[in-house]
Design an enzyme around this catalytic site. Structure first.
Site, mmCIF file in Angstrom:
data_model
loop_
_atom_site.group_PDB
_atom_site.id
_atom_site.type_symbol
_atom_site.label_atom_id
_atom_site.label_comp_id
_atom_site.label_asym_id
_atom_site.label_seq_id
_atom_site.Cartn_x
_atom_site.Cartn_y
_atom_site.Cartn_z
ATOM 1 C CE LYS A 42 -4.237 3.695 -2.864
ATOM 2 N NZ LYS A 42 -4.474 3.827 -1.418
ATOM 3 C CG ASP A 62 -1.709 -0.520 0.508
ATOM 4 O OD1 ASP A 62 -0.498 -0.587 0.834
ATOM 5 O OD2 ASP A 62 -2.500 0.324 0.974
ATOM 6 C CE LYS A 120 -3.030 -1.535 3.814
ATOM 7 N NZ LYS A 120 -3.603 -0.423 4.602
ATOM 8 C CG ASP A 156 -5.205 0.417 -2.229
ATOM 9 O OD1 ASP A 156 -6.191 1.154 -2.008
ATOM 10 O OD2 ASP A 156 -4.076 0.620 -1.753
ATOM 11 C CG ASP A 172 -0.608 1.200 4.956
ATOM 12 O OD1 ASP A 172 -0.865 0.940 3.764
ATOM 13 O OD2 ASP A 172 -1.300 0.822 5.915
ATOM 14 C CD GLU A 217 -0.657 2.796 -0.598
ATOM 15 O OE1 GLU A 217 -0.524 2.916 0.637
ATOM 16 O OE2 GLU A 217 -1.738 2.514 -1.135
ATOM 17 N NE ARG A 265 -2.051 9.974 2.384
ATOM 18 C CZ ARG A 265 -2.660 10.171 3.541
ATOM 19 N NH1 ARG A 265 -2.275 11.141 4.351
ATOM 20 N NH2 ARG A 265 -3.665 9.420 3.910
HETATM 21 N N1 BES Z 1 -5.357 1.456 0.784
HETATM 22 C C1 BES Z 1 -5.375 2.030 2.073
HETATM 23 C C2 BES Z 1 -6.751 2.576 2.462
HETATM 24 C C3 BES Z 1 -7.843 1.554 2.656
HETATM 25 C C4 BES Z 1 -8.100 1.073 3.922
HETATM 26 C C5 BES Z 1 -8.623 1.160 1.608
HETATM 27 C C6 BES Z 1 -9.112 0.153 4.108
HETATM 28 C C7 BES Z 1 -9.647 0.240 1.798
HETATM 29 C C8 BES Z 1 -9.896 -0.262 3.058
HETATM 30 C C9 BES Z 1 -4.381 3.188 2.180
HETATM 31 O O1 BES Z 1 -3.278 3.107 1.364
HETATM 32 C C10 BES Z 1 -3.897 3.232 3.591
HETATM 33 O O2 BES Z 1 -3.299 2.266 4.005
HETATM 34 N N2 BES Z 1 -4.178 4.316 4.304
HETATM 35 C C11 BES Z 1 -3.784 4.445 5.654
HETATM 36 C C12 BES Z 1 -3.397 5.885 5.853
HETATM 37 C C13 BES Z 1 -2.708 6.133 7.150
HETATM 38 C C14 BES Z 1 -1.370 5.446 7.193
HETATM 39 C C15 BES Z 1 -2.567 7.635 7.326
HETATM 40 C C16 BES Z 1 -4.971 4.066 6.540
HETATM 41 O O3 BES Z 1 -6.109 4.312 6.168
HETATM 42 O O4 BES Z 1 -4.755 3.474 7.593
HETATM 43 ZN ZN ZN Z 2 -3.573 2.004 -0.408
HETATM 44 ZN ZN ZN Z 3 -1.690 1.934 2.218
#
Ligand code: BES
Ligand code: ZN
Ligand code: ZN
Length: 493
Positions: free
Chosen positions: A252, A257, A264, A275, A334, A336, A338
């Site tokens: 990834k 992000d 966010k 990220d 968010d 993204e 996946r």
């Molecule tokens: N890049 C984030 C995951 C992340 C969170 C990495 C904190 C490092 C620290 C990812 O893209 C994301 O935002 N995931 C969401 C998924 C949700 C919307 C199902 C999350 O973890 O809140």
């Molecule tokens: Zn991310």
């Molecule tokens: Zn994200």
């Protein structure tokens, strides 16, 4: 930053000016004593160690003057037999705490050449510090150039250069990951990887938007829509002279992000330049595997985009089509990672590799589940076991989560083949992420079986260390799991 030169010496000869000599401190019958060391320590016996603040606590360090303008660095080694991981961490702490010296000489007792190798590896990993963006407040200058371990148990020249190659690849990952999003964006990340691969035997292809469209990479394109700096896919290939196993790595690579239109909150956005750790890690590992000429074919797919909100960004409820033909309803922009990985995993599957391992900062939920020291590991049991044993071999920590197929219906979509998130609550977020990715391996979405062995590593909680440095882990980007991937290639090849 540069990695210090790693050296061994059969025995201690004399003290050199401006050099730090690391001496082990342990306890016997509750009294502080100097541990077994090849370095001359008669001067030290006159000292009252407790009153100088010396301690046997692992990685503690006190400096006292040594002959000829040299320095003794008295380091706690605990009271138990030292494992390889302990020695690696002690080497790291020595290099980190004594980085203002040009030369350091380590005099821990070693029982075999692997002990010596662990100390050297630790020193090469532990000396890292991210100072590229310091201006007027740089602090103590890092001068470390050479780390010498005094021991008759010498690793071969070849194995010392292997250690250096692997440490350099970890440090390269850290350098890339630590860069702010302003300076590292899809095109510049792709170019940085291309530059790093020069001369390694890895071939690099960079696909820009026209090619992404032609190849049907709707996930990477969809995520990239909101940014003025377009997405990229980078394909790295290493073909060994011998070796039949084919390992595909998928990373990834979100250079920043923001969450996109599902923006966010500002606090959660901090650190989102990390990220792209998965992409940097698989690239660095592939380059190291090629430099070590391991007998295994490796193809790496870096899925790179910047996730920004704008008038051109993808919207919640948009439907995109991934490389394998599957349609995805984007319920949350968010989630993204996946979406870009859907394309990368589909592409990786087409060559029918023996193993696919993807590495991604995928979910915040993995930090809630496992804390900051274990990566979440999911997938086909054979691949999971292979990653587990590779991680154990290099002292990195992973923990398997159950990828329960019964949960798959939670990401059914009313209008598309699948939704990118489960609505309603956050339960099992890391597992849901894994179940989504599973759909893009082989033809699993069509209910077909395959011979691909797949593992997914969620490194969202381990990519970045917000606290003080410890063991081989610096502050900021950790570079963790690059060594696991290289060791996996060693074990499978
Ligand atoms: N890049 C984030 C995951 C992340 C969170 C990495 C904190 C490092 C620290 C990812 O893209 C994301 O935002 N995931 C969401 C998924 C949700 C919307 C199902 C999350 O973890 O809140
Ligand atoms: Zn991310
Ligand atoms: Zn994200």
């Amino acid at each position: 930053m540069t990695t210090p030169k790693l050296v061994t010496a059969n025995k201690f000869t004399s003290f050199n000016k401006n050099t730090a000599y690391v001496i082990p401190i342990t306890k016997k019958a509750d009294k502080l004593v100097i541990g077994s060391t090849p370095i001359e320590t008669s001067e030290l016996t006159k000292l009252d160690l407790p009153s100088l603040g010396v301690s046997a606590e692992l990685e503690s360090l006190v400096r006292v003057p040594a002959p000829n303008g040299a320095t003794y660095a008295l380091m706690g080694i605990g009271t138990k037999a030292l494992t390889k991981t302990d020695l690696r961490n002690l080497g790291a702490a020595s290099a980190r705490k004594l980085s203002s010296f040009k030369d350091i000489v380590i005099g821990f007792e070693t029982l075999d050449s692997e002990d010596t190798a662990a100390i050297l590896e630790g020193a090469a990993l532990g000396s890292y510090s991210h100072t590229a963006y310091k201006g007027l407040t740089k602090g103590v200058e890092i001068k470390l150039q050479t780390v010498t371990v005094v021991s008759t148990h010498k690793p071969s020249t070849a194995s010392i250069s292997q250690i250096a190659v692997i440490a350099e690849s970890v440090n390269m990952t850290r350098d890339l990951v630590n860069m702010p999003g302003r300076d590292l964006y899809p095109e510049s990340l792709a170019k940085a990887v291309q530059t790093a691969a020069k001369g390694s035997g890895v071939t690099v292809q960079i696909w820009a938007e026209d090619r992404l469209t032609k190849e049907g990479l709707g996930g990477i394109l969809g995520v990239g829509l909101g940014s003025s700096r377009g997405p990229r896919l980078v394909k790295l290939e290493y073909k060994p002279k011998v070796g039949k196993t084919h390992l595909a790595l998928v990373g990834k690579g979100i250079t920043f992000d923001t969450g996109g239109l599902s923006l966010k909150p500002s606090i959660s956005m901090l650190g989102m330049n990390f990220d792209m750790t998965g992409a940097a890690s698989v690239a660095a590992a592939t380059i190291a595997i090629a430099k070590l000429q391991l007998p295994i074919k490796v193809t790496a797919w870096l899925c790179i985009a910047e996730n920004m909100p704008s008038g051109t960004a993808q919207r919640p409820n948009d439907v995109i089509k991934a490389r394998n033909g599957m349609t995805i309803e984007v319920l949350n922009t968010d989630a993204e990672g996946r979406l870009v990985l859907a394309d990368g995993l589909s592409l990786a599957s087409e060559a029918k590799p023996d193993y696919i391992v993807d590495v991604a900062t995928l979910t915040g939920a993995v930090q809630i589940a496992l804390g900051n020291q274990y990566a979440g590991l999911m997938g086909d049991q054979e691949a999971v076991d292979a990653v587990k044993s590779a991680a154990e071999g290099v002292g990195e920590m992973v923990w398997q989560l159950p990828l329960d197929r019964k949960l798959r219906s939670l990401i059914d979509s009313d209008i598309a083949d699948i939704a990118n998130v489960k609505m309603g609550n956050t339960a099992g977020g890391t597992i849901i992420g894994g179940l989504f990715l599973n759909e893009f391996i082989g033809n699993r979405a069509k209910g077909e079986t395959d011979d691909i062995k797949w593992a997914h590593m969620d490194i969202a909680a381990t990519a970045h260390n917000e606290g003080a440095p410890y063991g081989v882990i610096p502050k900021g980007a950790t570079g963790s799991y690059v060594r696991t991937l290289v060791n996996l290639a060693k074990q499978l090849g």
